[in-house]
Design a protein around this motif. Structure first.
Motif, PDB file in Angstrom:
ATOM      1  N   GLY A  94     -23.377  31.143 -15.754  1.00 48.31           N
ATOM      2  CA  GLY A  94     -24.496  30.217 -15.887  1.00 48.31           C
ATOM      3  C   GLY A  94     -24.249  28.864 -15.265  1.00 48.31           C
ATOM      4  N   HIS A  95     -23.015  28.561 -14.854  1.00 49.36           N
ATOM      5  CA  HIS A  95     -22.692  27.250 -14.271  1.00 49.36           C
ATOM      6  C   HIS A  95     -21.900  27.382 -12.971  1.00 49.36           C
ATOM      7  CE1 HIS A  95     -23.814  24.832 -17.907  1.00 49.36           C
ATOM      8  NE2 HIS A  95     -23.568  26.004 -18.502  1.00 49.36           N
ATOM      9  N   HIS A  96     -21.781  28.603 -12.475  1.00 48.24           N
ATOM     10  CA  HIS A  96     -20.938  28.801 -11.299  1.00 48.24           C
ATOM     11  C   HIS A  96     -21.552  28.192 -10.051  1.00 48.24           C
ATOM     12  CE1 HIS A  96     -23.667  32.261 -11.697  1.00 48.24           C
ATOM     13  NE2 HIS A  96     -23.719  32.252 -10.381  1.00 48.24           N
ATOM     14  N   HIS A  97     -22.870  27.969 -10.035  1.00 49.96           N
ATOM     15  CA  HIS A  97     -23.513  27.466  -8.821  1.00 49.96           C
ATOM     16  C   HIS A  97     -23.275  25.975  -8.609  1.00 49.96           C
ATOM     17  CE1 HIS A  97     -26.314  26.901 -12.155  1.00 49.96           C
ATOM     18  NE2 HIS A  97     -26.843  25.897 -11.474  1.00 49.96           N
ATOM     19  N   ASP A  98     -23.014  25.236  -9.722  1.00 51.56           N
ATOM     20  CA  ASP A  98     -22.769  23.797  -9.571  1.00 51.56           C
ATOM     21  C   ASP A  98     -21.478  23.338 -10.242  1.00 51.56           C
ATOM     22  OD1 ASP A  98     -23.424  24.102 -12.212  1.00 51.56           O
ATOM     23  OD2 ASP A  98     -25.216  22.819 -12.162  1.00 51.56           O
ATOM     24  N   ILE A 101     -20.095  21.656 -16.576  1.00 51.76           N
ATOM     25  CA  ILE A 101     -19.428  22.053 -17.817  1.00 51.76           C
ATOM     26  C   ILE A 101     -20.465  22.575 -18.806  1.00 51.76           C
ATOM     27  CG2 ILE A 101     -17.958  21.317 -19.720  1.00 51.76           C
ATOM     28  CD1 ILE A 101     -16.625  21.290 -16.992  1.00 51.76           C
ATOM     29  N   CYS A 102     -20.170  23.725 -19.393  1.00 49.02           N
ATOM     30  CA  CYS A 102     -21.047  24.284 -20.428  1.00 49.02           C
ATOM     31  C   CYS A 102     -20.640  23.701 -21.772  1.00 49.02           C
ATOM     32  CB  CYS A 102     -20.941  25.809 -20.459  1.00 49.02           C
ATOM     33  SG  CYS A 102     -22.040  26.574 -21.679  1.00 49.02           S
ATOM     34  N   THR A 103     -21.577  23.114 -22.470  1.00 48.93           N
ATOM     35  CA  THR A 103     -21.268  22.471 -23.750  1.00 48.93           C
ATOM     36  C   THR A 103     -21.247  23.438 -24.911  1.00 48.93           C
ATOM     37  OG1 THR A 103     -23.612  21.956 -24.057  1.00 48.93           O
ATOM     38  CG2 THR A 103     -22.260  20.294 -22.949  1.00 48.93           C
ATOM     39  N   CYS A 128     -23.255  31.397 -21.084  1.00 47.74           N
ATOM     40  CA  CYS A 128     -23.820  30.070 -21.301  1.00 47.74           C
ATOM     41  C   CYS A 128     -24.735  30.081 -22.526  1.00 47.74           C
ATOM     42  CB  CYS A 128     -24.592  29.612 -20.065  1.00 47.74           C
ATOM     43  SG  CYS A 128     -25.429  28.026 -20.256  1.00 47.74           S
ATOM     44  N   GLY A 129     -24.495  29.112 -23.442  1.00 49.36           N
ATOM     45  CA  GLY A 129     -25.349  28.984 -24.614  1.00 49.36           C
ATOM     46  C   GLY A 129     -25.838  27.580 -24.816  1.00 49.36           C
ATOM     47  N   CYS A 130     -25.701  26.741 -23.777  1.00 49.50           N
ATOM     48  CA  CYS A 130     -26.100  25.334 -23.882  1.00 49.50           C
ATOM     49  C   CYS A 130     -27.538  25.151 -23.434  1.00 49.50           C
ATOM     50  CB  CYS A 130     -25.149  24.465 -23.060  1.00 49.50           C
ATOM     51  SG  CYS A 130     -25.272  24.773 -21.278  1.00 49.50           S
ATOM     52  N   ASP A 131     -27.891  23.912 -23.139  1.00 53.43           N
ATOM     53  CA  ASP A 131     -29.268  23.612 -22.714  1.00 53.43           C
ATOM     54  C   ASP A 131     -29.613  24.263 -21.379  1.00 53.43           C
ATOM     55  OD1 ASP A 131     -29.490  22.128 -24.978  1.00 53.43           O
ATOM     56  OD2 ASP A 131     -29.038  20.205 -24.002  1.00 53.43           O
TER      57      ASP A 131
END
Length: 960
Positions: A94-98, A101-103, A128-131
């Motif tokens: 869910g964050h690999h493109h940018d 940090i996943c909160t 990913c479980g953040c916003d």
């Protein structure tokens, strides 16, 4: 290899050096950003390029983008396997493109597995479980966007990399590797010692591969660009069409329907029908457990409707009464037990070998008419408005009543086949297994407009598919059908890619062959024009070509002699007329004709009994005794009648020990027919009428026996072909071999009968003109119509030439021309047939040139049409998801670019050859010629073209 032998120690030492650290003996990590605080160098990657050892932290940092590499740790004496997970690598989805940090990371299970091309990996994954979760998507979407395919969409714990799926997909298509072997190799790459127990994920792998294949077909067909989505897929839409075949509204000119009759063959669809009994499916699983993904969307017919129609039909009677096929009953064989399908039937493009949409269907118990009719109807619904040339190895039988059988189908399956819109032929290789009588209309060598089509494309297609037969045999219905659909599609795509080279080569060969055949035909015409009426010959053959089934066959020289039955009828009629003369007194209840006929029947019975006695077992001795007793009574009755018609011969027979009837083996007795009496005494003991009767019957016997030899050779040819193509395993092979042996024995009997009859004819009539037709039958003469002369074959073998000659170089055995008694003074039948065949060969090569040139234009038109389709998709597609919108447009433009490049390659490859050929000038539409020079350019240099085409070939595979 010889130079390698003395260097084996060097290579072996270098392999062993790799098991240690080699020269990478650094104690501190050289990759640490702070050398003063560098970690212990103990980690190396077996996938990355060899380099210095690094510390655990640097190994994790360097492998953040390649988390499926194999890692090893140096213990001080040896390397041991560790995982990147053990070293602390965590994959955040869910964050690999940018790289943000996943909160609120949501960790996966501790045994989360990733299966890649180098085996199974235990990986630490955080969802990913953040916003950002709304943008990242649910668990399945997060995995898919990281190029990981989940084994299930419900709490997935095993995933497969896109790279691995693509790798296996290509291996299965090109190398025909089974899923089991590929998955087993991945397990061996993970651990090949058996000391690590891994959970079996083979069933999940099968399920994922089936999904991958299905979605690949949908993607390439543009279903993702259609607003109706997958659910809107039409029947047959996922199949790849043949670019060179005629498609109305795509690659046909506007005036194709109004073109002159002599050119209509240019826009004819040529298809071939056949069945393959290797592609079986065992009766395992069902559609509830293993559903068919998109039934009827690609090459297989729609499954439910197909089986509903089949349910209304029972067993089929023997399929063919044709000589070459009567010994093999495809439809009611007994190898169907335990199988849900004993093979598949197919309808293909006969000229280019493309599998047609809706042209494949399972067959349940042999090659029944109902199966093949249904598949044919489904495949032809797309080509109703064009004329069709249909090839089938049993076309002479299958075509009879086809329209009536189609009328019994459900209304949505009934198709219109107007009179004259469909013609039937037999493939060239199979044609030799049919009898000659009445079959010239089915020959592709004589069919106007067929070109050099051999229609044996199904056999080539089955050879291509045979490698997947064993792996698909035990699959469920859905997995198997998806696998085979994918294989058929790959076969079609490779033919599309290779088509420019194939067509250019074909045109070059056709031009050379046409020039050669035309020269031969012109020379033959010139030599015959002074003595023969060639205009009449050509006029007659043209009339036959217009209506071949209702006119005499001009390509067969009819026998000028009578058969045994005809001779017996004529003799009986003569006896009947003689008996009506006043004063006639019958000497016996049996007439002279009946007497000689009885002798011939006894002769045949004798030799059959001799043959059986040689191989009789103990259990058959009693039966032989009964047969000998019956034969003895018949011989004694014959002797009594012989005393009436040949009274003077009785004394000669009694003096000859070989003619005595009081012997144990009665089958060895000499009957004393006129032909068995020496010529010096025959006239004294036999009337001329008896000699004439036997001579005429013997001549008929010769013709009948020779025809029987030809029939058995036809049958054996087909049996060998059937065994080679369809028979596998010991039981079936034994049955096929037994049938071949039976037919071979019958052939031997026919040969022996001909030789006996000819010896008798020679004894009675002496040498004469009859020997031109009925020659001495040597062992080397008894060969099939497609077999060459043994002496010539040996000569070719010594010179290293091809053992099987082409049709134009084959030396035909005289038995296939036995009825050809030339009468040069009247019609010159032999020369007429040879001239007509030379004319047909020249016409077929000329047609081939015209067909290839037209097909080249059609390929360009097809690629242009497909390119415009993808461009239209790129312009019309719309999605609320901007990333999806971008992907849809990019894929459509990529596909359009592929077609544009293919069109450029085809144009460059084919135009050079097309311009060399004779006939009408090459006319290329302006839009066809408008190919971007930047893509391929004007390729005139052959070396430059081959280089670009080679690169293009690879690019096409990569892009699709």
């Amino acid at each position: 290899m010889k130079s390698f032998v003395p260097k084996r120690d060097l290579y072996l030492n270098e392999m062993l050096r790799r098991d240690g650290r080699g020269h990478a003996t650094n104690d501190k990590c050289l990759d640490c950003l702070d050398p003063a605080h560098a970690g212990v160098a103990a980690i190396r990657c077996s996938v990355c390029a060899p380099g210095p050892l690094c510390c655990e932290a640097c190994a994790v940092r360097k492998h953040a983008g390649c988390p499926y590499h194999r890692i090893q740790r140096w213990t001080g004496q040896t390397f041991e396997d560790v995982t990147l997970k053990d070293l602390g690598l965590v994959i955040q989805l869910g964050h690999h493109h940018d790289r943000s940090i996943c909160t609120n990371p949501q960790p996966s299970r501790s045994d989360f597995s990733v299966i890649d091309v180098n085996g199974r990996h235990l990986v630490a994954v955080n969802f990913c479980g953040c916003d950002n979760a709304g943008k990242a998507g649910n668990v399945v979407e997060q995995l898919l966007r990281f190029d990981l395919w989940p084994a299930t969409d419900c709490e997935p714990n095993t995933v497969f990399t896109f790279q691995m799926l693509e790798h296996y997909h290509v291996q299965s298509l090109q190398g025909k590797m089974s899923m089991y072997d590929y998955y087993a190799s991945l397990e061996r790459l993970t651990d090949n010692t058996g000391t690590t127990r891994a959970q079996d994920r083979y069933k999940a792998f099968m399920r994922v591969v089936a999904q991958w294949r299905h979605l690949k077909l949908l993607k390439r067909a543009g279903r993702g660009h259609d607003h109706t989505g997958v659910a809107g897929t039409k029947q047959g839409e996922l199949a790849l069409r043949c670019p060179a075949c005629p498609h109305v509204g795509i690659n046909l000119p506007d005036n194709w329907e109004t073109i002159s009759d002599d050119l209509k063959y240019l826009y004819m669809m040529t298809v071939a029908i056949d069945a393959c009994f290797r592609l079986k499916r065992r009766d395992v699983s069902d559609t509830n457990k293993d559903p068919i993904l998109g039934s009827g969307w690609a090459y297989f017919v729609e499954d439910t409707g197909y089986h509903e129609v089949l349910a209304g039909y029972g067993d089929q009677k023997e399929m063919s009464t044709c000589t070459g096929l009567s010994a093999v009953d495809h439809a009611n064989t007994k190898f169907s037990q335990g199988y849900a399908a004993t093979g598949v039937g197919a309808v293909m493009c006969a000229r280019h070998g493309f599998w047609l949409a809706h042209g494949i269907g399972d067959i349940q118990k042999g090659e029944k008419y109902i199966n093949m009719d249904y598949i044919f109807v489904c495949a032809m619904k797309e080509y109703l408005v064009v004329n069709k040339l249909v090839s089938y190895d049993i076309a002479c039988q299958w075509s009879i009543g086809l329209l009536e059988r189609i009328e019994k189908f459900p209304p949505h399956l009934q198709i219109e086949l107007p009179a004259g819109s469909i013609s039937y032929v037999i493939p060239k290789l199979h044609f030799g297994a049919h009898k000659r009588e009445g079959h010239s209309p089915y020959s592709l060598n004589y069919r106007v407009g067929a070109g050099r089509t051999d229609a044996e494309t199904p056999e080539r297609g089955w050879w291509y598919m045979q490698a997947v037969a064993s792996s698909t045999k035990a699959m469920g219905p859905g997995t198997r059908q998806g696998h085979l659909d994918d294989q058929f599609g790959h076969s079609n795509w490779r033919k599309t890619v290779d088509m420019p080279s194939a067509m250019a080569k074909g045109l070059r060969i056709a031009q050379e062959a046409y020039a050669e055949q035309k020269e031969i035909f012109d020379d033959l015409t010139k030599s015959l024009s002074k003595n023969y009426d060639l205009v009449k010959w050509e006029r007659e053959v043209k009339l036959w070509e217009m209506d071949p089934f209702n006119r005499d066959d001009p390509y067969v020289v009819l026998s000028q002699g009578t058969t045994e039955a005809e001779a017996l009828r004529e003799l009986s009629e003569e006896e009947q007329r003689a008996s009506a003369v006043p004063g006639f007194v019958a000497l016996n209840d049996v007439s002279p004709v009946g007497f000689i006929t009885m002798g011939l029947e006894l002769e045949e019975a004798k030799f059959r009994l001799q043959e059986d006695a040689k191989t009789a077992t103990a259990s058959r001795v009693a039966g032989l005794f009964e047969r000998r007793t019956a034969l003895r009574r018949r011989v004694q009755k014959f002797r009594a009648i012989q005393g009436v018609y040949m009274p003077r011969a009785i004394m000669l027979l009694e003096a000859d020990p070989a003619c005595r009837t009081d012997i144990e083996r009665i089958e060895e007795v000499r009957l004393g027919l006129p032909s068995e009496i020496s010529s010096s005494r025959r006239d004294a003991v036999c009337t001329p009428r008896l000699q004439e009767i036997e001579a005429r019957l013997r001549e008929g016997q010769c013709r009948d026996a020779l025809q029987n030899v030809r029939n058995k050779l036809h049958t054996l040819s087909h049996l060998y072909l059937y065994k080679k193509t369809h028979v596998r395993h010991q039981g079936a092979s034994t049955r096929a071999r037994s049938e071949i042996s039976t037919q071979d024995v019958r052939k031997g009997r026919a040969v022996a009968k001909y030789r006996r009859a000819r010896r008798a004819k020679l004894a009675l009539s002496g040498r004469g003109a009859w020997e031109v037709e009925l020659r001495v039958l040597e062992d080397e003469d008894v060969r099939g119509i497609h077999d060459d002369d043994p002496a010539t074959a040996k000569k070719r073998k010594r010179h290293g030439e091809q053992l099987t000659p082409a049709e134009g170089r084959r030396i035909l055995s005289w038995i296939w021309r036995s009825g050809d008694v030339e009468d040069a003074g009247e019609s010159g039948e032999s020369l007429r047939v040879e001239w007509l065949k030379a004319r047909a060969r020249t016409m077929r090569w000329r047609e081939e040139i015209c067909l290839l040139r037209e097909e080249m234009r059609r390929v360009l038109g097809f690629h242009l049409y497909t390119e415009n389709e993808w461009l239209a998709r790129a312009r019309s597609v719309h999605s609320e998801d901007s990333a999806l919108q971008e992907g849809l447009v990019a894929y459509a433009l990529k596909q359009a670019r592929i077609r544009r490049r293919m069109r450029a390659v085809c144009r460059a490859r084919c135009m050079a050859e097309a311009r060399k050929s004779s006939g009408t000038e090459w006319v290329e539409s302006a839009e066809w010629a408008a190919v971007l020079d930047a893509e391929v350019g004007e390729l005139t240099d052959e070396a430059e073209f081959d280089a670009v085409y080679g690169v293009d070939d690879e690019v096409l595979d990569d892009l699709v």
